[in-house]
Design a protein around this motif. Structure first.
Motif, mmCIF file in Angstrom:
data_model
loop_
_atom_site.group_PDB
_atom_site.id
_atom_site.type_symbol
_atom_site.label_atom_id
_atom_site.label_comp_id
_atom_site.label_asym_id
_atom_site.label_seq_id
_atom_site.Cartn_x
_atom_site.Cartn_y
_atom_site.Cartn_z
ATOM 1 N N TYR A 1 0.836 -1.193 0.000
ATOM 2 C CA TYR A 1 0.000 0.000 0.000
ATOM 3 C C TYR A 1 0.875 1.248 0.000
ATOM 4 O O TYR A 1 2.017 1.224 0.462
ATOM 5 N N GLN A 2 0.304 2.358 -0.497
ATOM 6 C CA GLN A 2 1.004 3.643 -0.484
ATOM 7 C C GLN A 2 0.475 4.495 0.657
ATOM 8 O O GLN A 2 -0.726 4.729 0.763
ATOM 9 N N ALA A 3 1.367 4.964 1.499
ATOM 10 C CA ALA A 3 0.989 5.866 2.589
ATOM 11 C C ALA A 3 1.046 7.305 2.082
ATOM 12 O O ALA A 3 2.068 7.743 1.553
ATOM 13 N N ILE A 4 -0.063 8.030 2.240
ATOM 14 C CA ILE A 4 -0.146 9.418 1.791
ATOM 15 C C ILE A 4 -0.342 10.288 3.015
ATOM 16 O O ILE A 4 -1.395 10.278 3.661
ATOM 17 N N ARG A 5 0.688 11.050 3.350
ATOM 18 C CA ARG A 5 0.669 11.878 4.548
ATOM 19 C C ARG A 5 0.390 13.331 4.195
ATOM 20 O O ARG A 5 0.412 13.722 3.027
ATOM 21 N N GLU A 6 0.120 14.140 5.235
ATOM 22 C CA GLU A 6 -0.168 15.547 5.000
ATOM 23 C C GLU A 6 0.981 16.207 4.241
ATOM 24 O O GLU A 6 2.143 16.051 4.599
ATOM 25 N N GLY A 7 0.635 16.944 3.217
ATOM 26 C CA GLY A 7 1.635 17.624 2.405
ATOM 27 C C GLY A 7 2.026 16.850 1.164
ATOM 28 O O GLY A 7 2.574 17.435 0.224
ATOM 29 N N ASP A 8 1.772 15.524 1.154
ATOM 30 C CA ASP A 8 2.009 14.733 -0.048
ATOM 31 C C ASP A 8 0.930 15.046 -1.079
ATOM 32 O O ASP A 8 -0.162 15.499 -0.733
ATOM 33 N N TYR A 9 1.225 14.754 -2.348
ATOM 34 C CA TYR A 9 0.164 14.882 -3.349
ATOM 35 C C TYR A 9 -0.845 13.780 -3.108
ATOM 36 O O TYR A 9 -0.509 12.606 -3.020
ATOM 37 N N SER A 10 -2.102 14.157 -2.989
ATOM 38 C CA SER A 10 -3.168 13.218 -2.672
ATOM 39 C C SER A 10 -4.339 13.420 -3.619
ATOM 40 O O SER A 10 -4.675 14.564 -3.959
ATOM 41 N N LYS B 1 -5.600 0.633 -2.549
ATOM 42 C CA LYS B 1 -4.398 0.351 -1.778
ATOM 43 C C LYS B 1 -3.663 1.622 -1.342
ATOM 44 O O LYS B 1 -2.455 1.772 -1.549
ATOM 45 N N SER B 2 -4.411 2.530 -0.724
ATOM 46 C CA SER B 2 -3.827 3.753 -0.182
ATOM 47 C C SER B 2 -4.148 3.862 1.298
ATOM 48 O O SER B 2 -5.194 3.396 1.755
ATOM 49 N N ILE B 3 -3.228 4.474 2.037
ATOM 50 C CA ILE B 3 -3.426 4.760 3.461
ATOM 51 C C ILE B 3 -3.320 6.272 3.604
ATOM 52 O O ILE B 3 -2.251 6.851 3.422
ATOM 53 N N PHE B 4 -4.444 6.921 3.915
ATOM 54 C CA PHE B 4 -4.501 8.371 3.969
ATOM 55 C C PHE B 4 -4.445 8.875 5.413
ATOM 56 O O PHE B 4 -5.185 8.406 6.265
ATOM 57 N N GLU B 5 -3.583 9.843 5.656
ATOM 58 C CA GLU B 5 -3.518 10.487 6.970
ATOM 59 C C GLU B 5 -4.243 11.825 6.913
ATOM 60 O O GLU B 5 -3.950 12.667 6.064
ATOM 61 N N CYS B 6 -5.223 12.026 7.796
ATOM 62 C CA CYS B 6 -5.939 13.309 7.897
ATOM 63 C C CYS B 6 -6.508 13.766 6.552
ATOM 64 O O CYS B 6 -6.342 14.919 6.169
#
Length: 258
Positions: free
Chosen positions: A27-36, A124-129
């Protein structure tokens, strides 16, 4: 499946994102500030004309801006907080193009959010906030919307996301003040000077919600965060109940994670 990790500041979201990433290494982790594809926090959202003007104005770092820029539906998303530069005024200038903190009229703000949720078809994404924090803060503090108005908006969000594979993990915090104190220490310089908290207090004290109610200070900030958590839990339970798991902040059984 896609996972959305939500909760108040200091609730352990980053740790949970890391834990889920270890459980799901593909999975891809997408954190704050990343392109989402669903979230725009810490990113500038501009027209192509505005983008061209930004590139011209900051031509000396054009080669740094372009790799952090993404086109979508005729607009450009610039992950400007990931651009490390000492060019005077760059980050403050790009901040004005964010969509949160009342920077857009409500109808435009709502259309941007719903259209991005609608067009998102990832897996398959993990989104933060990426679902609650920034939008709920905007609506409470800068638009001074009622809980029922915010719940009504999230009913539209749920309808827009219908059919998409997703699950929310919400980290419920019992000691909000304690968590804030931990962040204050963590986000200080090597001499103990606080970097984050003064900015947080300025953000809260100067917002329309605080001005309307004549409030300010740390105690009122904690009260706001308590209210926000209660509202976010209502959203989770009343609107996303079948797609949400409430976890005790920093004290949950990892075996309960999917």
């Amino acid at each position: 499946m896609n996972y959305f990790v939500e909760g108040l500041q200091g609730s352990g979201k980053s740790t949970l994102v890391q834990t889920l990433s270890e459980l799901h290494p593909d999975y891809q982790a997408i954190r704050e500030g990343d392109y989402s594809p669903v979230e725009l926090a810490w990113c500038a959202y501009v027209t192509k004309e505005q983008y061209a003007e930004i590139l011209e104005k900051y031509s000396e770092i054009k080669s740094m801006i372009e790799p952090k820029s993404f086109e979508e539906n005729g607009k450009m998303v610039i992950c400007y907080t990931q651009i490390l530069t000492d060019v005077p005024g760059f980050h403050r200038d790009l901040e004005q193009y964010e969509i949160y903190n009342g920077r857009r009229e409500y109808d435009e703000f709502k259309e941007i959010l719903l259209s991005r949720y609608s067009s998102w078809n990832g897996d398959k994404s993990i989104f933060e906030c990426s679902l609650l924090q920034n939008t709920v803060e905007d609506m409470i503090l800068f638009r001074v919307m009622t809980d029922e108005e915010i719940l009504s908006f999230y009913k539209e969000v749920r309808a827009t996301l219908e059919g998409k594979d997703m699950h929310i993990y919400y980290l419920k915090t019992e000691d909000i003040a304690g968590n804030i104190n931990v962040i204050r220490k963590e986000r200080s310089d090597d001499k103990g000077n606080e970097l984050w908290f003064p900015l947080m207090m300025g953000y809260f004290n100067d917002c329309p919600y605080a001005k309307k109610h004549g409030i300010s200070g740390e105690e009122e900030l904690i009260k706001h965060l308590q209210h926000r958590q209660e509202l976010e839990l209502r959203i989770c339970n009343e609107i996303f109940g079948d797609k949400c798991t409430i976890l005790k902040s920093k004290d949950y059984d990892k075996s309960s994670l999917k």
